[in-house]
Design an enzyme around this catalytic site. Structure first.
Site, PDB file in Angstrom:
ATOM      1  CE  LYS A   1      -1.915   2.695   3.127  1.00  0.00           C
ATOM      2  NZ  LYS A   1      -1.886   3.975   2.393  1.00  0.00           N
TER       3      LYS A   1
ATOM      4  CD  GLU B   1      12.875   3.720   8.198  1.00  0.00           C
ATOM      5  OE1 GLU B   1      12.864   4.618   9.076  1.00  0.00           O
ATOM      6  OE2 GLU B   1      12.861   3.937   6.988  1.00  0.00           O
TER       7      GLU B   1
ATOM      8  CB  CYS C   1      13.126   8.568   8.831  1.00  0.00           C
ATOM      9  SG  CYS C   1      14.095   7.527   7.771  1.00  0.00           S
TER      10      CYS C   1
ATOM     11  CD  GLU D   1      10.227  12.244  12.278  1.00  0.00           C
ATOM     12  OE1 GLU D   1       9.148  11.666  12.433  1.00  0.00           O
ATOM     13  OE2 GLU D   1      11.204  11.718  11.705  1.00  0.00           O
TER      14      GLU D   1
END
Ligand SMILES: NC(=O)C1=CN([C@@H]2O[C@H](COP(=O)(O)OP(=O)(O)OC[C@H]3O[C@@H](n4cnc5c(N)ncnc54)[C@H](O)[C@@H]3O)[C@@H](O)[C@H]2O)C=CC1
Ligand code: BAL
Length: 503
Positions: free
Chosen positions: A194, A270, A304, A403
């Protein structure tokens, strides 16, 4: 029947037509969703305008894809297809992707806002190399013979899970797809993938290459849909044995929860990061500045591993910040059309991400940090944000702790190695870190002391398909890349053959 949309592009980097299927790719065929009423408008982040419309799936389509994948696994994939043959198909797939590199770069520039030349060199060629690398592994997935006693032959087999779910994000749509598809197919798994509902176009184009490369129907299934619908259906599906996810820590938790509540499927994650870049006073400053720029602002900070907390030794702080600011302003001046050869800074991927990042910038300002550079939108169209530096920050501020996933660095001063190690580790994340020093003993010592899955000494972002990649702490579970990735797509069976023990 599902349709196609043709995109006619006449840009300074790419001229031509690209046709893209708008449906679901299940069992080797294009189809409409069972409930054909959900659609998503795909937006060009440089303009905020619609590119095209695609169909969205529901859990019923996930069921169909899982059935198609199981059929393929039982009849034509896994141990039914020798590793050598799987490898050939992966190598062909890599060649086809390389053949169509210009088209894929154009799609990523249009749909994600990446500078075209960067998308071609990094995203597309990175995906080509990644798939090629795992094509090479497909016939080398070996178990071991284990010494026990003369009356027994004992050995291990590394067996595929069968059907795996893969949920990927929008920041590197094609590259993240290659990170998922390569090891899964090399080890003989069938997949339901997906893409992000915002950036599905490269995955839809990729499906055409899967057919051309000769993969049997049902080995690769690609279905678009919203995370809480299709992503959730994958995560909780009783007939999917493993799910691999890249995205936010928040959703990573939901994926684990769905697995725990359904069939305890194996989960690899992840997730996010708040990675430190540490610049010591004995570093090669010119190089440290260039790499720090790359660590932070590559992909408009939507990475990331972004080195978003920059720790600079007090002895070089003033010189660093003055030069860093000039470079960041220079980068900001290149912002613009992703298809222009001069552009190094594109838009954020969506209005939602733009608003989220501007929210962080506002919070930094209201908590008393200083906007040294940037801190506002660029232009009037699309989702552009000027590359930004905050100084006068302290560890409790949101912009230091959370983040941001945008072009926003916080720069902090430090005195000693011990102090900077403690500060760098004071986060729930643990994905990556960069250390700049000409003292290699110190570089290695600090790399070992930092709680991160990857450490770069005197460089940044140079991930390599052969070197394991993944997170400590809340940055993830499991490793991608290299031989380590194979172990996340296989389960080990111990086999005992009696050669003479009689009862
Ligand atoms: N580690 C990474 O590379 C990434 C990290 N992020 C982080 O996440 C933040 C939010 O970005 P989002 O797009 O909202 O990330 P997200 O985690 O919601 O999206 C990633 C993928 O997960 C899917 N998803 C969403 N909800 C789901 C659910 N309940 N079950 C299964 N799948 C689901 C999405 O459709 C997409 O395909 C970013 O600001 C950034 O901090 C986002 C993208 C990539
Ligand atoms: N999610 C892995 C690649 C990156 O975001 O930098």
């Amino acid at each position: 029947m599902p349709g196609t949309t043709t995109l006619d592009l006449d840009t300074s980097s790419f001229k031509g037509s690209i046709s893209i299927n708008t449906g679901l790719f299940i069992g080797g065929k294009w189809c409409d969703p069972v409930d054909a009423h959900d659609h998503a408008e795909i937006i060009n982040p440089s303009t905020g305008k619609k590119i095209m419309v695609i169909s969205l799936a529901s859990s019923k389509d996930v069921d169909l894809a899982v059935k198609a994948a199981h059929k393929a696994y039982k009849t034509s994939w896994g141990f039914k297809c020798p590793g050598k043959e799987r490898g050939k198909m992966l190598l062909k797939l890599a060649d086809l992707l390389e053949r169509d590199a210009d088209q894929f770069a154009a799609i990523e520039a249009l749909n994600v806002g990446k500078p075209y030349h960067v998308a071609k060199a990094y995203d597309v060629m990175g995906a080509v190399e990644y798939i090629r690398y795992f094509g090479g592994w497909a016939d080398k997935n070996q178990g071991n013979v284990i010494e026990t006693n003369e009356a027994k032959l004992a050995y291990t087999r590394h067996e595929p899970f069968g059907v795996c779910g893969q949920i990927i994000p929008w920041n590197f749509p094609l590259l993240m797809m290659s990170w998922k598809v390569g090891p899964a197919l090399a080890t003989g798994n069938c997949i339901i993938l997906k893409p992000s509902e915002m950036t599905p176009l490269s995955a839809l184009k990729f499906a055409e290459l899967v057919v051309e490369a000769g993969f049997p129907p049902g080995v690769v299934n690609i279905i678009n849909g919203y995370g809480p619908v299709v992503g959730q259906a994958i995560a909780e599906h009783p007939d999917i044995a493993k799910v691999a996810f890249t995205g936010s820590t928040l959703v990573g938790r939901k994926v684990m929860e769905a697995s725990a509540k359904s069939n305890l499927k194996v989960v690899t994650l992840e997730l996010g990061g708040k990675s430190p870049t540490i610049v010591f006073d004995d570093s090669d400053l010119d190089q440290a500045l260039k790499w720090t720029m790359q660590a932070m602002y590559a992909n408009m900070g939507q990475s990331c591993v972004a080195g978003s907390r920059v720790f600079v030794h007090e002895g070089i702080y003033d010189e660093f910040i003055q030069k860093f600011s000039a470079m960041v302003q220079g980068l900001g001046q290149t912002a613009g059309d992703p298809f222009s050869a001069n552009t190094m800074h594109g838009p954020q991927v969506s209005q939602v991400q733009f608003d989220r990042i501007m929210g962080y910038i506002d919070s930094g300002k209201s908590e008393g940090a200083t906007v040294h550079t940037g801190g506002e939108r660029h232009g009037t169209e699309g989702f552009f944000i000027k590359p930004t530096i905050f100084t006068d920050v302290h560890p409790e501020m949101k912009i230091v702790k959370e983040e941001i996933f945008g072009p926003v660095a916080v720069v902090l001063k430090f005195k000693t190695e011990e102090e900077v190690i403690e500060a760098a580790n004071a986060t729930t994340y643990g994905l990556s870190c960069c250390i700049f020093t000409e003292n290699i003993s110190r570089g290695i010592r600090v790399a070992h002391a930092l709680e991160n899955g990857s450490a770069f000494i005197n460089s940044a972002q140079l991930v390599d398909h052969g070197v394991p990649f993944g997170g400590y702490k809340q940055s993830g579970i499991g490793r991608e890349h290299g031989e380590y990735a194979l172990s996340t797509y296989t389960q080990v069976k111990g086999i005992h053959v009696n050669l003479g023990i009689r009862l």
